[in-house]
Scaffold this active site. Structure first.
Site, PDB file in Angstrom:
ATOM      1  N   ASP A 146      45.919  38.018  40.206  1.00 33.86           N
ATOM      2  CA  ASP A 146      46.039  39.242  40.998  1.00 33.86           C
ATOM      3  C   ASP A 146      46.947  39.066  42.216  1.00 33.86           C
ATOM      4  O   ASP A 146      47.363  40.056  42.824  1.00 33.86           O
ATOM      5  CB  ASP A 146      44.657  39.700  41.495  1.00 33.86           C
ATOM      6  CG  ASP A 146      43.709  40.031  40.367  1.00 33.86           C
ATOM      7  OD1 ASP A 146      44.160  40.679  39.401  1.00 33.86           O
ATOM      8  OD2 ASP A 146      42.526  39.652  40.439  1.00 33.86           O
ATOM      9  N   ASP A 169      41.201  45.551  40.049  1.00 33.18           N
ATOM     10  CA  ASP A 169      41.127  44.597  38.955  1.00 33.18           C
ATOM     11  C   ASP A 169      39.746  44.767  38.315  1.00 33.18           C
ATOM     12  O   ASP A 169      38.846  45.361  38.908  1.00 33.18           O
ATOM     13  CB  ASP A 169      41.312  43.182  39.511  1.00 33.18           C
ATOM     14  CG  ASP A 169      41.007  42.109  38.480  1.00 33.18           C
ATOM     15  OD1 ASP A 169      41.545  42.187  37.357  1.00 33.18           O
ATOM     16  OD2 ASP A 169      40.200  41.214  38.789  1.00 33.18           O
ATOM     17  N   ASP A 199      40.697  39.589  42.737  1.00 26.56           N
ATOM     18  CA  ASP A 199      40.018  38.346  43.103  1.00 26.56           C
ATOM     19  C   ASP A 199      40.708  37.082  42.615  1.00 26.56           C
ATOM     20  O   ASP A 199      40.440  35.999  43.136  1.00 26.56           O
ATOM     21  CB  ASP A 199      38.588  38.346  42.556  1.00 26.56           C
ATOM     22  CG  ASP A 199      38.558  38.192  41.040  1.00 26.56           C
ATOM     23  OD1 ASP A 199      39.206  39.006  40.342  1.00 26.56           O
ATOM     24  OD2 ASP A 199      37.910  37.255  40.541  1.00 26.56           O
TER      25      ASP A 199
END
Length: 656
Positions: free
Chosen positions: A549, A344, A545
């Site tokens: 996600d 990410d 995080d």
């Protein structure tokens, strides 16, 4: 059992178990019950061992061991009998029979050890399952329970968000969480939608823009029309995606269960044959029973459990000392299979906090003066961009002047009197009020900043554009080295999956050395992308995080969450956590896992060799029970000591 038992009993994701499914309270009840009984069983086993070592009365340590049987064995026994009623035979029942058989021939210590291993494994599974289920359900709390619905006559009514229907019109006041996925009809505001898209900064919303349930409205008021029912909102779909992905992961255990079933059946059949056939041929009962029980003990998978667990648990302990929380032995073992890492962006490869990257000014003002005036105007604001501007001024030692007549306009910016000048700081649409020729230089600066992946903030003084502040979410210091190390380790360059805009994603990827970038992804899109990569034969490890996600973390073969900034859902869904947010530990823990796997394979060969030799001896010769027990326990000591080598700090190789 050997590695198949650790795989099925220590899985960090919710799996199908023999215990009842149901609401969170029931799951927590079961988890706490199993932990309680496993703790009691372990304590009783420890007391029995001490009493036996100190040559205490046999009745005392026998009583303690049998109490351990009762405390730790009732749940595996129940699960085994339930499986038996369903005409299957699992390792739970095998272990109970082996433990009882060991006690029947005087080896109660071995039986109690088996009980403790299985009770502890079951408790760990129950806790992991209950905690993950709770975190998924808690996600729904992001969406408010109540919303303000506008009636056709203009009146307002407060209703449950579950009662909102498509085409209902709702009012969203400043600071409120949005109650439904909707399209803005009127008003302007900045909405923090990081929970959905992962974007680091609030997004300006005006008429025609979509807003999501569970996101946080800023300082403006909005009127919006619901366009999805509550059960189909993006936040609800995230919950569904996490649950479905976790269930899919659990299906990977089916092959293990088949192996477990066959091994259990083979041992039971062989034990019964060793007991029944000689008796049918006229053999005496006691020596026949002794040989059969000796066979069950030396063939029991206890030795192989301890052959695999020490290296994996040692690796987990070493990783923990170096800032990586690996949730189970099966996760540590599976890390070795990683062939591609996906990241990410916001809060993972970057710090998640915007900082000043550059200052563009006109000829009439210098950069420090522009920053000083902008900081004075932004100081009363709590917007993340305002905080970044004020922080940048203070880091450069500039005094932040006081502001008066402060005004904030959602979707545009702020203005205030600073040193007697009207200073406005805001989005590039501030330039819309200026003639095109007078703003050409500033517009070029805005275009350049945005092309570099930065957020452009325009500063005007007394109505005249004076400069542009370029703000950016800074890359983590270890990011580029981590990407390089992972490329060398896995043979594939990591990919970037982000909900942020393509410009910012491309700029960040270039800094990190990533060439494969996918931007503008909603949570479901990230899941789809992870599945696409998996269909290409890759074993995907995803590092993220945020709440957005979590579905992809659950879908990936392995999910790793950032510990300091990670959302509760991401932390619970992930298989491992970077406690210090240090990206360089990702390649280090993968390398450690591969070393642990090599030790596991060596240990399994040693343990299997001992079992084969002892079983063969018992079948074709006469294996004395004490010698069989000594060989069985000796093999566990050898492989256990071999596995403990991974506790040494030298086994940790970290990117620097």
């Amino acid at each position: 059992m050997w590695l198949v038992v650790t795989s099925s009993t220590l899985s960090p994701a919710p799996v199908t178990t023999g215990r009842p499914a149901g609401p969170g309270l029931l799951a927590r009840f079961w988890a706490l019950t199993e932990v309680r009984w496993a703790t009691i069983a372990t304590g009783l086993f420890a007391l029995g061992s001490v009493a036996q070592l100190l040559d205490g009365p046999p009745a005392l340590w026998w009583a303690l061991y049998l109490a351990c049987y009762a405390a730790g064995g009732w749940e595996p026994a129940r699960a085994g009998l339930r499986a038996l009623r369903e005409r299957t035979l699992d390792v739970d029942l095998l272990m109970i029979v082996a433990a009882i058989g060991a006690a029947s021939i005087g080896q109660v210590f071995d039986g109690a050890l088996l009980i403790v291993i299985f009770a502890t494994s079951g408790a760990l599974e129950a806790v992991a399952t209950a905690r993950t289920a709770d975190s998924v359900r808690a996600l729904l709390d992001l969406a408010p329970e109540r919303a303000t619905r506008l009636l056709p006559d203009g009146e307002e009514e407060v209703v449950d968000t579950t009662d909102l229907a498509v085409d209902d019109v709702i009012r969203i006041r400043p600071g409120e969480r949005i109650g439904a996925d909707a399209v803005v009809l009127d008003g302007a505001s900045d909405v923090d939608q990081a929970t959905i898209t992962g974007e680091p900064l609030p997004v300006a919303k005006t008429a025609g823009d979509e807003v999501f349930a569970g996101t946080l409205n800023g300082t403006g008021a909005l009127v919006a029309q619901v366009h999805r029912p509550a059960g189909e909102s993006v936040i609800a779909r995230i919950v569904t995606l996490v649950e479905e992905a976790s269930a899919t992961k659990a299906k990977t255990q089916l092959f293990i269960e088949k192996v477990e079933q066959r091994y259990s059946v083979a041992v039971v059949v062989a034990t019964l044959a060793l007991f029944g056939v000689p008796l049918a041929l006229g053999a005496e009962l006691q020596p026949t029973l002794l040989r059969a029980m000796t066979f069950m003990i030396v063939a029991s998978p206890c030795a192989v459990v301890l052959a695999t667990m020490p290296p994996l648990l040692s690796a987990i302990a070493l990783a923990g000392r170096n800032g990586v929380l690996v949730k189970s032995a099966v996760v540590m073992e599976r890390l070795a299979d990683t062939s591609l890492v996906a990241f990410d962006k916001t809060g993972t490869l970057t710090t998640g906090t915007p900082r000043l990257a550059d200052i563009h000014t006109t000829a009439g003002i210098d950069a420090f003066e522009l920053l000083r005036l902008a900081a004075g105007a932004e100081n009363p604001s709590e917007h993340p961009l305002a905080v970044a501007v004020v922080t940048a001024a203070r880091e450069r030692g500039l005094p932040v002047p006081p502001a008066s007549d402060f005004d904030s306009t959602p979707g545009r910016g702020v203005s205030a009197l600073v040193d007697g000048k009207r200073v406005a700081v805001g989005r590039p649409n501030l330039l819309d009020e200026q003639p095109e020729p007078d703003t050409a230089e500033i517009r070029r600066a805005v275009t350049d900043a945005q092309a570099a992946g930065h957020t452009a903030v325009v500063v005007t003084v007394d109505g005249q554009p004076q400069g542009v502040l370029a703000l950016a979410d800074h890359i983590r210091p270890q990011a580029a080295a981590t990407v390089e190390s992972l490329t060398a380790l896995t043979g594939a360059t990591p990919v970037l999956l982000t909900g942020d805009n393509p410009g910012a994603a491309r700029h960040l990827a270039a800094e990190a050395g990533i060439t494969d970038t996918h931007a503008g992804l909603l949570p479901a899109d990230k899941v789809d992308r992870v599945r696409d990569i998996q269909t290409q034969g890759q074993r995907v490890l995803l590092v993220g995080d945020g709440v957005n996600d979590a579905p992809a973390l659950a879908t990936a073969d392995l999910g790793v969450a950032m510990g300091r900034q990670g959302s509760d859902l991401a932390l619970q869904t992930a298989d491992a956590v970077l406690v210090r947010d240090d990206l360089s530990t990702v390649p280090a823990v993968i390398d450690l896992s591969r070393r642990a796997r090599r030790v596991v394979k060596a240990n399994l060969l040693i343990a299997a060799a001992f079992i084969v030799v002892l079983v063969t001896w018992d079948l074709i010769g006469h294996l004395p029970l004490p010698l069989g027990v000594a060989g069985h326990e000796g093999s566990t000591v050898i492989v256990g000591l071999n596995g403990l080598r991974l506790l040494r700090q030298s086994a940790w190789r970290q990117t620097t």
